[in-house]
Design a protein around this motif. Sequence first.
Motif, mmCIF file in Angstrom:
data_model
loop_
_atom_site.group_PDB
_atom_site.id
_atom_site.type_symbol
_atom_site.label_atom_id
_atom_site.label_comp_id
_atom_site.label_asym_id
_atom_site.label_seq_id
_atom_site.Cartn_x
_atom_site.Cartn_y
_atom_site.Cartn_z
ATOM 1 N N SER A 138 0.819 -1.150 -0.074
ATOM 2 C CA SER A 138 -0.055 -0.164 0.101
ATOM 3 C C SER A 138 0.795 1.353 0.347
ATOM 4 C CB SER A 138 -0.806 -0.060 1.198
ATOM 5 O OG SER A 138 -1.722 -1.297 1.080
ATOM 6 N N GLN A 164 -2.288 -10.596 0.032
ATOM 7 C CA GLN A 164 -2.512 -9.512 0.766
ATOM 8 C C GLN A 164 -1.661 -9.441 1.822
ATOM 9 O OE1 GLN A 164 -6.454 -9.112 2.714
ATOM 10 N NE2 GLN A 164 -5.607 -7.683 4.277
ATOM 11 N N VAL A 188 -5.766 -5.712 7.328
ATOM 12 C CA VAL A 188 -6.734 -4.500 7.757
ATOM 13 C C VAL A 188 -6.953 -4.685 9.130
ATOM 14 C CG1 VAL A 188 -7.769 -4.481 5.475
ATOM 15 C CG2 VAL A 188 -8.885 -5.622 6.967
ATOM 16 N N THR A 200 -14.964 -1.789 8.989
ATOM 17 C CA THR A 200 -13.554 -1.396 8.838
ATOM 18 C C THR A 200 -13.007 -0.069 9.609
ATOM 19 O OG1 THR A 200 -14.027 -2.082 6.540
ATOM 20 C CG2 THR A 200 -11.958 -0.893 6.741
ATOM 21 N N GLY A 247 -7.995 0.358 5.649
ATOM 22 C CA GLY A 247 -8.028 -0.830 4.790
ATOM 23 C C GLY A 247 -9.041 -1.089 3.933
ATOM 24 N N HIS A 248 -9.944 0.089 3.755
ATOM 25 C CA HIS A 248 -11.175 -0.069 2.938
ATOM 26 C C HIS A 248 -10.958 -0.630 1.322
ATOM 27 C CE1 HIS A 248 -11.954 2.918 6.136
ATOM 28 N NE2 HIS A 248 -13.604 2.263 6.037
ATOM 29 N N ARG A 265 -8.333 -2.404 0.664
ATOM 30 C CA ARG A 265 -8.015 -3.883 0.417
ATOM 31 C C ARG A 265 -9.358 -4.871 0.722
ATOM 32 N NH1 ARG A 265 -3.381 -3.216 4.837
ATOM 33 N NH2 ARG A 265 -4.459 -1.061 4.811
ATOM 34 N N ALA A 286 -7.404 -9.957 8.375
ATOM 35 C CA ALA A 286 -7.819 -8.686 9.267
ATOM 36 C C ALA A 286 -7.253 -9.114 10.554
ATOM 37 C CB ALA A 286 -9.342 -8.492 8.976
#
Length: 321
Positions: A24, A83, A87, A101, A104-105, A107, A120
């Motif tokens: 990211s 990933q 998140v 959330t 990490g929206h 993702r 997560a």
Amino acid sequence: MARRDIFGSVMNPATPVADNRDVSGYAVRGASRSIMQSFEELSKSSVVDLDPALVDTSFVSDRMDDDDEAFQELLAAIRERGQDSPVLVRPHPEIAGRFQTVFGHRRVRVARQLERPVRAVVKKMDDEDHVIAQGQENAARANLSFIERTLFADRILKRGYSPETVKSALALDDTTYSKMRTVTGSIPEQVIVAVGAAKTIGRDRWWQLAKLMEHPRAAGRATECVTSADFAQLGSDGRFARLFDFVSAPVKSPGSKLKSRERAWAPRDKSVQAKITDTGKVFTLALKSREASPFGAFISDRLDELFEAFRASETAKKTGD
């Protein structure tokens, strides 16, 4: 002002996750460095796989535009490598069995599109801890613009949180916070949303626009600009430039407009009617009825003769003849 250490309560000892490369792109600079270190510890916390269909968005939005190019890059990276960074979610405060959330929206959105579980960390937290964690995570990134952060701060305040919470969430100094409040206090939210994220437009330009918007007629002019037919066709930065130029352009006061004078003329038989309008700079003679066309042609064919007669008349007036 001391920053509340929300991440100290988020991190729990657990088995490390191997190959923790972040797709990211956190910004590692200044005050963001310590925040990023906390995020790196997040990857060492207990990570679970969740069905992304059970994960809802945050109760307060922090993004205005979806950057499709950046999203596609993230999508491709996760499709290829998986990933890497989990998140952060919390149990949904109102709906049992669902999650919300914290950060990490995108993702989560990628996981939905790839039809994969989303990795997560689940942490129970109240609303204030939620917005602080969400804001601090975004403060560590380079891809949120000034106006996105400003609108996020305004939405937090409108939910009843204190200025101290906002400053903590976004790592703001007093000067930046003050200018943010000037921007959202002077520019209507619908105008800001119409402009969009404006990624290259910084704090000072938005503040300058806010000062222009203090003029009594500026709000109406801004609305006129952002609702014009071609406004939405521009990129977000171009929309800001169009709005700034439009609002800053000088406007003539109503009293400065020339008053037009109108009168009508017609012969006795009413075979033609004339409407005469004189603004002082423009003189208009409009003819109608059945003989309007031939009478108009008669006048236009004799314009040279009429103009010479006019000049002779003006000269006679000046000489007193």
